[in-house]
Structures are given as structure tokens and as C-alpha cells.
Design a protein around this motif. Structure first.
Motif, PDB file in Angstrom:
ATOM      1  N   VAL A  98     -51.798   8.431   4.814  1.00  0.00           N
ATOM      2  CA  VAL A  98     -51.492   7.683   4.975  1.00  0.00           C
ATOM      3  C   VAL A  98     -49.891   7.508   4.692  1.00  0.00           C
ATOM      4  O   VAL A  98     -49.647   7.859   3.365  1.00  0.00           O
ATOM      5  CB  VAL A  98     -51.918   5.734   4.443  1.00  0.00           C
ATOM      6  N   VAL A 109     -56.341   9.087   1.791  1.00  0.00           N
ATOM      7  CA  VAL A 109     -57.617   8.198   2.629  1.00  0.00           C
ATOM      8  C   VAL A 109     -58.470   8.732   2.806  1.00  0.00           C
ATOM      9  O   VAL A 109     -58.909   9.815   3.282  1.00  0.00           O
ATOM     10  CB  VAL A 109     -56.836   7.542   3.752  1.00  0.00           C
ATOM     11  N   ASP A 110     -59.487   8.207   2.548  1.00  0.00           N
ATOM     12  CA  ASP A 110     -60.510   9.041   2.999  1.00  0.00           C
ATOM     13  C   ASP A 110     -61.773   8.856   4.327  1.00  0.00           C
ATOM     14  O   ASP A 110     -60.654   8.293   4.772  1.00  0.00           O
ATOM     15  CB  ASP A 110     -61.965   9.221   1.598  1.00  0.00           C
ATOM     16  N   TYR A 136     -52.200   7.470   8.671  1.00  0.00           N
ATOM     17  CA  TYR A 136     -52.049   6.530   9.070  1.00  0.00           C
ATOM     18  C   TYR A 136     -50.883   6.166   8.702  1.00  0.00           C
ATOM     19  O   TYR A 136     -49.974   6.663   7.778  1.00  0.00           O
ATOM     20  CB  TYR A 136     -53.114   6.432   8.630  1.00  0.00           C
ATOM     21  N   TRP A 137     -50.222   5.108   9.675  1.00  0.00           N
ATOM     22  CA  TRP A 137     -48.311   4.900   9.653  1.00  0.00           C
ATOM     23  C   TRP A 137     -48.776   3.230   8.368  1.00  0.00           C
ATOM     24  O   TRP A 137     -48.849   2.315   9.278  1.00  0.00           O
ATOM     25  CB  TRP A 137     -47.725   4.921  10.536  1.00  0.00           C
ATOM     26  N   GLY A 138     -47.775   2.867   7.800  1.00  0.00           N
ATOM     27  CA  GLY A 138     -47.765   1.980   6.890  1.00  0.00           C
ATOM     28  C   GLY A 138     -46.695   1.565   5.975  1.00  0.00           C
ATOM     29  O   GLY A 138     -45.730   3.102   5.607  1.00  0.00           O
ATOM     30  N   LEU A 139     -46.532   0.472   5.452  1.00  0.00           N
ATOM     31  CA  LEU A 139     -45.117   0.376   4.594  1.00  0.00           C
ATOM     32  C   LEU A 139     -45.799   0.422   3.059  1.00  0.00           C
ATOM     33  O   LEU A 139     -47.382   0.049   3.172  1.00  0.00           O
ATOM     34  CB  LEU A 139     -45.362  -1.473   3.856  1.00  0.00           C
ATOM     35  N   CYS A 140     -46.110   1.389   2.418  1.00  0.00           N
ATOM     36  CA  CYS A 140     -46.304   1.574   0.628  1.00  0.00           C
ATOM     37  C   CYS A 140     -46.154   0.167  -0.219  1.00  0.00           C
ATOM     38  O   CYS A 140     -45.351  -0.943   0.582  1.00  0.00           O
ATOM     39  CB  CYS A 140     -45.963   2.289   0.337  1.00  0.00           C
ATOM     40  N   GLY A 141     -46.736   0.088  -0.929  1.00  0.00           N
ATOM     41  CA  GLY A 141     -46.910  -1.498  -2.141  1.00  0.00           C
ATOM     42  C   GLY A 141     -45.095  -1.451  -1.874  1.00  0.00           C
ATOM     43  O   GLY A 141     -45.093  -2.554  -2.754  1.00  0.00           O
ATOM     44  N   GLN A 144     -43.404  -3.235  -0.037  1.00  0.00           N
ATOM     45  CA  GLN A 144     -43.512  -4.104   0.707  1.00  0.00           C
ATOM     46  C   GLN A 144     -43.271  -5.143  -0.312  1.00  0.00           C
ATOM     47  O   GLN A 144     -42.172  -6.202   0.194  1.00  0.00           O
ATOM     48  CB  GLN A 144     -45.182  -4.279   0.539  1.00  0.00           C
TER      49      GLN A 144
ATOM     50  N   ALA B 123     -60.056   2.861   2.158  1.00  0.00           N
ATOM     51  CA  ALA B 123     -59.438   2.274   1.538  1.00  0.00           C
ATOM     52  C   ALA B 123     -57.761   2.191   1.442  1.00  0.00           C
ATOM     53  O   ALA B 123     -57.602   3.510   2.002  1.00  0.00           O
ATOM     54  CB  ALA B 123     -59.918   2.613  -0.015  1.00  0.00           C
ATOM     55  N   GLY B 126     -53.195  -0.209  -1.138  1.00  0.00           N
ATOM     56  CA  GLY B 126     -52.095  -0.315  -1.212  1.00  0.00           C
ATOM     57  C   GLY B 126     -51.147  -0.359  -0.317  1.00  0.00           C
ATOM     58  O   GLY B 126     -50.224  -1.711  -0.044  1.00  0.00           O
ATOM     59  N   PHE B 127     -51.425  -0.528   0.952  1.00  0.00           N
ATOM     60  CA  PHE B 127     -50.502   0.427   2.296  1.00  0.00           C
ATOM     61  C   PHE B 127     -50.554  -0.706   2.796  1.00  0.00           C
ATOM     62  O   PHE B 127     -51.890  -1.176   3.495  1.00  0.00           O
ATOM     63  CB  PHE B 127     -50.583   1.367   2.733  1.00  0.00           C
ATOM     64  N   ALA B 128     -49.716  -1.292   3.665  1.00  0.00           N
ATOM     65  CA  ALA B 128     -49.221  -2.470   4.864  1.00  0.00           C
ATOM     66  C   ALA B 128     -49.415  -1.740   6.565  1.00  0.00           C
ATOM     67  O   ALA B 128     -48.889  -1.174   5.934  1.00  0.00           O
ATOM     68  CB  ALA B 128     -48.641  -3.114   5.160  1.00  0.00           C
ATOM     69  N   ILE B 129     -51.287  -1.514   6.548  1.00  0.00           N
ATOM     70  CA  ILE B 129     -50.914  -0.349   7.473  1.00  0.00           C
ATOM     71  C   ILE B 129     -50.940  -1.166   8.916  1.00  0.00           C
ATOM     72  O   ILE B 129     -51.072  -2.427   8.836  1.00  0.00           O
ATOM     73  CB  ILE B 129     -52.295   0.231   7.522  1.00  0.00           C
TER      74      ILE B 129
END
Lengths: 161, 161
Positions: A98, A109-110, A136-141, A144, B123, B126-129
Motif C-alpha cells: 500500500v 499488506v498481506d 493499493y493506493w491511499g493516504l498514510c496515517g 491523513q 489490514a 493505518g492507510f485510507a485506501i
DNA sequence: CCGTTGTTTTGATTCAGTCAAAAGAAGCCG
DNA sequence: CGGCTTCTTTTGACTGAATCAAAACAACGG
């Protein structure tokens, strides 16, 4: 710009190298150590790290070593869109990644939902499929919480500029 | 080095461009036409194609146009490991790709097993995917038949050299 | 400890893509 | 229609990531 990974360099580097038929050299050990400390890092980061202990190492040597390690399966090379190649020691467990679209940090990510699903496309177009790679693409903690600090401007962003 | 794609340039290019707030220029129309004919092609292939009809077009113009089109969502840019960026007109349907590890040809694959599974990692760290991108790797029909012709040597191959 | 063979250094080179300034064209305005 | 502003394109230099190649060097089997 790193993330969790069980720095599994369990058997010492030397034996891992020998087992792969590679000579044991300082550069190779240093690269393995660097990767254990800095998973998901690129050739440049590894180079910088290696030079802390072996200041005369050439960049080319690092590329060579990473190439050899990847070819023999000791490390895995990933290449997320918009980033240079990244390397990790965690191999053989088909996990995924991710990636933060803002800062580029990569986390493991498993394998999603079991195994079969991610290996079976609905129609394979005549391909003999060997592997499925999921990103997976998204915003890390961090991003955010503080979306201000755009670190990697070279990341692909489909959004308006 | 192309593959099936319903050349959906349904409404004419000009209106697509206007709708995106982009001026209608010959280069842009030519790039759209090139992509309709050659899905999954890179900037260079698009450049070559565009110059068949507009021989004075600069490479930079093609990069500009592709960048603008990608930014406004008219085209999608993918960047498989070991290949330069590729572009396709098919957008908005979250399909995936299968890539030949031998010759690099890319084909479309509809979203694997429904939808939810491929969007939900076990899991998320903590990312917002926001998105899941799946890339299948395997051998295309041609390369299964004739594994001789290794075309793209720069493709990532974990195999021994 | 020697020699073979694999590794590393050095330095040039490629490829994909970006930057920036100046010239040119789209399209809105009257 | 013609002018003007703004967006595009051209030109050409430049960067970052990675590869190539030849010569110097070092592992390790004997």
C-alpha cells in the motif's frame, strides 16, 4: 519514508549469499544490512546507507548487488508507478503493498482475501497467468493528519493540478 | 504490442476536450486518435503515430498532451514495472491489466472477482485506501507458442539470467 | 599461496521524462 | 471581423534512474 517489516535476515547474510551461489563480499553484506534496516528503499537510499560503513562503495556496485540479489530471489524489486525501483528482503510470501499517494511511503499488506481470488482474473485473454500483483493506493496515517507536506511530487496523481 | 480495447472515442474528441476545459488543438486530437488506434502505448509510440499525420509535432507536445489528458481524466496512465508509462483511453471502469513477462504486451482484464475483495486488504496499516490496482503477469498466447522471441529485455524477470 | 572467475570501480552512455523561454494559435470579447 | 489574453507548442537544455564496458581487484577452490 519507511514502514513496518520484520527485518528477517535470520540466517546471516553470508550463508544466504553462498546458498545462492554468490560470493560473499562486503558490499553484498552491507546491502543486505541496509535493506534490513530500510525496507522499501531505492538504490539511492541503499547506496547512501552502505557508504556509511563502506565509504568507497560505488553506486554501480550497489546496482550490481541489488540486481544480483533480485535475480537470485534474495530480494524483491518493486516498482510502483512514479517511483524508482524499491527493494525489500521479504520474499516468497506474495504479499502486496500500500503506497501513500501523497508522500510515497510504502507498507506491506498481506495477501488480500486468501490466495486464489487474487490470482484469477475473470477472463485471461489467452495469457498463462503466473502472478498477480496488487498495489493499493491511499493516504498514510501521517498524511491523513497533515495533508500539507507533499513530499513526492513525482507520484502519479490523477487529480487536477 | 497492442491488445484488444473497444476504441471508445464515442463523442468526438473535440467535445471531450472542451468538456475537460482544454482547448481543441490538432495535436490533442491526433493524440486521441493515436490512442484509439494503439491502446496501451507509450509516449514514443504515440509520438510516432501522431507524426504520421502531423509531421511537425514535437515530442514535448506529445508529453504535454498526454500529461494534460491524464490529469483531466481523459486517458489513464499505467506504468508497469520495467516499462515506460503507457496510456489508454479506457477510463472510469477500474479494469486491470495482464502483461506478458516475455514480450511486454498488455491486455485489459475486467475487475477480478467482483469488486469488494480487491479493494479490501486484510489490514490497512493505518492507510485510507482509495484504490486497488491489480497487475497480472504471465505469458501471452504468442509467447506461449513461441517463447523464442524475447522482445522486452528490460522487463523485470526474477528468473536466473 | 596461486590462479581462475566473479566483483567492483570508473566513466561514458542511454532512456524516459521534465524544465523553461520564446514563438505561435484558440477562443472570447467587442 | 480583428484584437487580445491566455493557453499550447516548439526548441533545446537538463535531470534522474539505470545500464554498458573495460580495466583493476578480490573470493575462494585447489
Amino acid at each position: 519514508m519507511t514502514a513496518t517489516q520484520p527485518a528477517t535476515l535470520a540466517p546471516d547474510g553470508a550463508s544466504v549469499l553462498r546458498a545462492a551461489g554468490l560470493r560473499v563480499t562486503e558490499s553484498r553484506l552491507a546491502v543486505l544490512t541496509a535493506l534490513a534496516a530500510l525496507p522499501h528503499s531505492g538504490a539511492d537510499a541503499v547506496y547512501a546507507r552502505v557508504r556509511e560503513s563502506l565509504p568507497n562503495t560505488s553506486r554501480q556496485a550497489v546496482y550490481n548487488v541489488l540486481g544480483d540479489l533480485a535475480r537470485t530471489g534474495i530480494v524483491r524489486r518493486i516498482e510502483p508507478a512514479g517511483q524508482p525501483g524499491l527493494f525489500e528482503l521479504r520474499v516468497g510470501d506474495n504479499h502486496h503493498h500500500v503506497i501513500c499517494t501523497n508522500c510515497g511511503v510504502v507498507a506491506d499488506v498481506d495477501c488480500a482475501v486468501g490466495h486464489a481470488p487474487c490470482l484469477t482474473p475473470s477472463a485471461d485473454g489467452g495469457f498463462a497467468i503466473v502472478e498477480a500483483e496488487v498495489t493499493y493506493w491511499g493516504l498514510c496515517g501521517d498524511c491523513q493528519a497533515d495533508p500539507g507536506e507533499q513530499v513526492s511530487s513525482n507520484l502519479i496523481s490523477t487529480k487536477e493540478k
